[in-house]
Each structure stands twice: as C-alpha cells, then as structure tokens.
Design a protein around this motif. Structure first.
Motif, PDB file in Angstrom:
ATOM      1  N   ALA A  23       0.826  -1.208   0.000  1.00 34.61           N
ATOM      2  CA  ALA A  23       0.000   0.000   0.000  1.00 34.61           C
ATOM      3  C   ALA A  23       0.858   1.255   0.000  1.00 34.61           C
ATOM      4  N   ASP A  24       1.987   1.186   0.672  1.00 32.14           N
ATOM      5  CA  ASP A  24       2.875   2.346   0.771  1.00 32.14           C
ATOM      6  C   ASP A  24       4.150   2.077  -0.024  1.00 32.14           C
ATOM      7  N   PRO A  25       4.325   2.738  -1.169  1.00 36.88           N
ATOM      8  CA  PRO A  25       5.545   2.510  -1.963  1.00 36.88           C
ATOM      9  C   PRO A  25       6.829   2.804  -1.183  1.00 36.88           C
ATOM     10  N   ALA A  26       6.751   3.675  -0.197  1.00 37.97           N
ATOM     11  CA  ALA A  26       7.933   3.997   0.608  1.00 37.97           C
ATOM     12  C   ALA A  26       8.363   2.803   1.457  1.00 37.97           C
ATOM     13  N   ALA A  27       7.491   1.823   1.601  1.00 38.30           N
ATOM     14  CA  ALA A  27       7.818   0.639   2.382  1.00 38.30           C
ATOM     15  C   ALA A  27       8.788  -0.274   1.634  1.00 38.30           C
ATOM     16  N   VAL A  28       8.971  -0.051   0.331  1.00 38.10           N
ATOM     17  CA  VAL A  28       9.902  -0.856  -0.453  1.00 38.10           C
ATOM     18  C   VAL A  28      11.296  -0.264  -0.284  1.00 38.10           C
ATOM     19  N   THR A  29      12.176  -1.050   0.317  1.00 35.88           N
ATOM     20  CA  THR A  29      13.548  -0.636   0.582  1.00 35.88           C
ATOM     21  C   THR A  29      14.488  -1.651  -0.067  1.00 35.88           C
ATOM     22  N   PRO A  30      15.780  -1.362  -0.112  1.00 35.79           N
ATOM     23  CA  PRO A  30      16.710  -2.357  -0.658  1.00 35.79           C
ATOM     24  C   PRO A  30      16.678  -3.692   0.084  1.00 35.79           C
ATOM     25  N   GLU A  31      16.292  -3.675   1.345  1.00 36.38           N
ATOM     26  CA  GLU A  31      16.244  -4.906   2.138  1.00 36.38           C
ATOM     27  C   GLU A  31      14.955  -5.697   1.929  1.00 36.38           C
ATOM     28  N   THR A  32      13.979  -5.134   1.237  1.00 38.80           N
ATOM     29  CA  THR A  32      12.704  -5.808   1.023  1.00 38.80           C
ATOM     30  C   THR A  32      12.924  -7.064   0.192  1.00 38.80           C
ATOM     31  N   ARG A  33      12.439  -8.190   0.716  1.00 39.63           N
ATOM     32  CA  ARG A  33      12.587  -9.465   0.019  1.00 39.63           C
ATOM     33  C   ARG A  33      11.444  -9.631  -0.977  1.00 39.63           C
ATOM     34  N   LEU A  34      11.786 -10.034  -2.188  1.00 38.16           N
ATOM     35  CA  LEU A  34      10.790 -10.130  -3.255  1.00 38.16           C
ATOM     36  C   LEU A  34       9.736 -11.191  -2.958  1.00 38.16           C
ATOM     37  N   GLU A  35      10.162 -12.375  -2.572  1.00 40.95           N
ATOM     38  CA  GLU A  35       9.205 -13.461  -2.328  1.00 40.95           C
ATOM     39  C   GLU A  35       8.530 -13.344  -0.966  1.00 40.95           C
ATOM     40  N   GLN A  36       9.318 -13.198   0.084  1.00 41.16           N
ATOM     41  CA  GLN A  36       8.764 -13.234   1.428  1.00 41.16           C
ATOM     42  C   GLN A  36       7.987 -11.971   1.784  1.00 41.16           C
ATOM     43  N   ASP A  37       8.514 -10.805   1.451  1.00 39.81           N
ATOM     44  CA  ASP A  37       7.872  -9.557   1.863  1.00 39.81           C
ATOM     45  C   ASP A  37       6.845  -9.064   0.846  1.00 39.81           C
ATOM     46  N   LEU A  38       7.160  -9.221  -0.446  1.00 38.09           N
ATOM     47  CA  LEU A  38       6.255  -8.721  -1.486  1.00 38.09           C
ATOM     48  C   LEU A  38       5.370  -9.815  -2.074  1.00 38.09           C
ATOM     49  N   HIS A  39       5.601 -11.050  -1.655  1.00 37.24           N
ATOM     50  CA  HIS A  39       4.792 -12.199  -2.087  1.00 37.24           C
ATOM     51  C   HIS A  39       4.782 -12.355  -3.607  1.00 37.24           C
ATOM     52  N   MET A  40       5.945 -12.116  -4.220  1.00 37.03           N
ATOM     53  CA  MET A  40       6.075 -12.277  -5.664  1.00 37.03           C
ATOM     54  C   MET A  40       6.514 -13.706  -5.955  1.00 37.03           C
ATOM     55  N   ASP A  41       5.903 -14.307  -6.983  1.00 35.18           N
ATOM     56  CA  ASP A  41       6.359 -15.629  -7.392  1.00 35.18           C
ATOM     57  C   ASP A  41       7.487 -15.481  -8.412  1.00 35.18           C
ATOM     58  N   SER A  42       8.078 -16.598  -8.791  1.00 34.98           N
ATOM     59  CA  SER A  42       9.244 -16.543  -9.672  1.00 34.98           C
ATOM     60  C   SER A  42       8.911 -15.932 -11.036  1.00 34.98           C
ATOM     61  N   MET A  43       7.720 -16.157 -11.549  1.00 33.19           N
ATOM     62  CA  MET A  43       7.343 -15.573 -12.837  1.00 33.19           C
ATOM     63  C   MET A  43       7.238 -14.052 -12.740  1.00 33.19           C
ATOM     64  N   ALA A  44       6.695 -13.545 -11.668  1.00 32.75           N
ATOM     65  CA  ALA A  44       6.602 -12.094 -11.491  1.00 32.75           C
ATOM     66  C   ALA A  44       7.999 -11.476 -11.427  1.00 32.75           C
ATOM     67  N   ILE A  45       8.911 -12.161 -10.762  1.00 29.29           N
ATOM     68  CA  ILE A  45      10.292 -11.669 -10.670  1.00 29.29           C
ATOM     69  C   ILE A  45      10.944 -11.677 -12.050  1.00 29.29           C
ATOM     70  N   VAL A  46      10.716 -12.736 -12.820  1.00 31.96           N
ATOM     71  CA  VAL A  46      11.252 -12.802 -14.185  1.00 31.96           C
ATOM     72  C   VAL A  46      10.700 -11.653 -15.017  1.00 31.96           C
ATOM     73  N   HIS A  47       9.420 -11.357 -14.864  1.00 35.38           N
ATOM     74  CA  HIS A  47       8.820 -10.245 -15.610  1.00 35.38           C
ATOM     75  C   HIS A  47       9.441  -8.905 -15.208  1.00 35.38           C
ATOM     76  N   VAL A  48       9.727  -8.722 -13.932  1.00 34.58           N
ATOM     77  CA  VAL A  48      10.388  -7.486 -13.493  1.00 34.58           C
ATOM     78  C   VAL A  48      11.783  -7.397 -14.127  1.00 34.58           C
ATOM     79  N   LEU A  49      12.495  -8.506 -14.166  1.00 29.10           N
ATOM     80  CA  LEU A  49      13.813  -8.511 -14.799  1.00 29.10           C
ATOM     81  C   LEU A  49      13.709  -8.175 -16.287  1.00 29.10           C
ATOM     82  N   GLU A  50      12.685  -8.702 -16.958  1.00 29.92           N
ATOM     83  CA  GLU A  50      12.455  -8.365 -18.368  1.00 29.92           C
ATOM     84  C   GLU A  50      12.130  -6.878 -18.514  1.00 29.92           C
TER      85      GLU A  50
END
Length: 89
Positions: A23-50
């Motif tokens: 909800a708060d974009p400021a909550a995303v920091t360099p320490e934020t974990r993609l899977e555990q904190d943002l609940h992103m699956d591997s496909m979503a991460i691949v799409h971000v990399l693309e």
C-alpha cells in the motif's frame, strides 16, 4: 543516477508486476525481500527482470539472475548493467 532514483523506478516496475503491491511505496527498501515480503512468485520476478532489460535497454547476463532475492539485488543489477545516463522509460 542515484540508488534512490533506481529504487523509485524499480518500485514502479515491481508494483506493476505484483498482484498484491504494498500500500505504501515507501515501504519498499533495498532490504525488502521479493518473495517473502512482497509475495512475488518466480514468474513475477522474471517479468520485473524483463522490464528492467526493456526499460534500460540492457541484457542481464544469466549468471546475474541467480541470487536475486531482494529489491537491493535488483538495484545492484541496474547499477552494474545500465550505462550512466540510462533512465527508466
């Protein structure tokens, strides 16, 4: 391009690919974990990399893809692959 500039740009890319963005974009920091904190699956991460490749006009080497766990890892990828004048479109 500063780390904060990259972080802001990546936060937009992450929010666009995340089914449940924070909800708060400021909550995303360099320490934020993609899977555990943002609940992103591997496909979503691949799409971000693309998206990073498309936005910065770079190719991320396959060996850099292993070990991407945090937003900070994505920031590091951008800092090491994008040229000094590159910006997210």
């Amino acid at each position: 391009m500063t780390t904060n500039d990259i972080l802001r740009a990546l936060t937009l890319l992450i929010r666009a690919r995340n089914e449940h963005p924070p909800a708060d974009p400021a909550a995303v920091t360099p320490e934020t974990r993609l899977e555990q904190d943002l609940h992103m699956d591997s496909m979503a991460i691949v799409h971000v990399l693309e998206d990073i490749e498309d936005s910065y006009g770079v190719t991320i080497p396959d060996e850099r893809l292993a070990g991407v766990y945090t937003v900070g890892d994505l920031v590091d990828i951008v800092r090491t692959t994008a040229g000094p004048g590159e910006r997210v479109a």
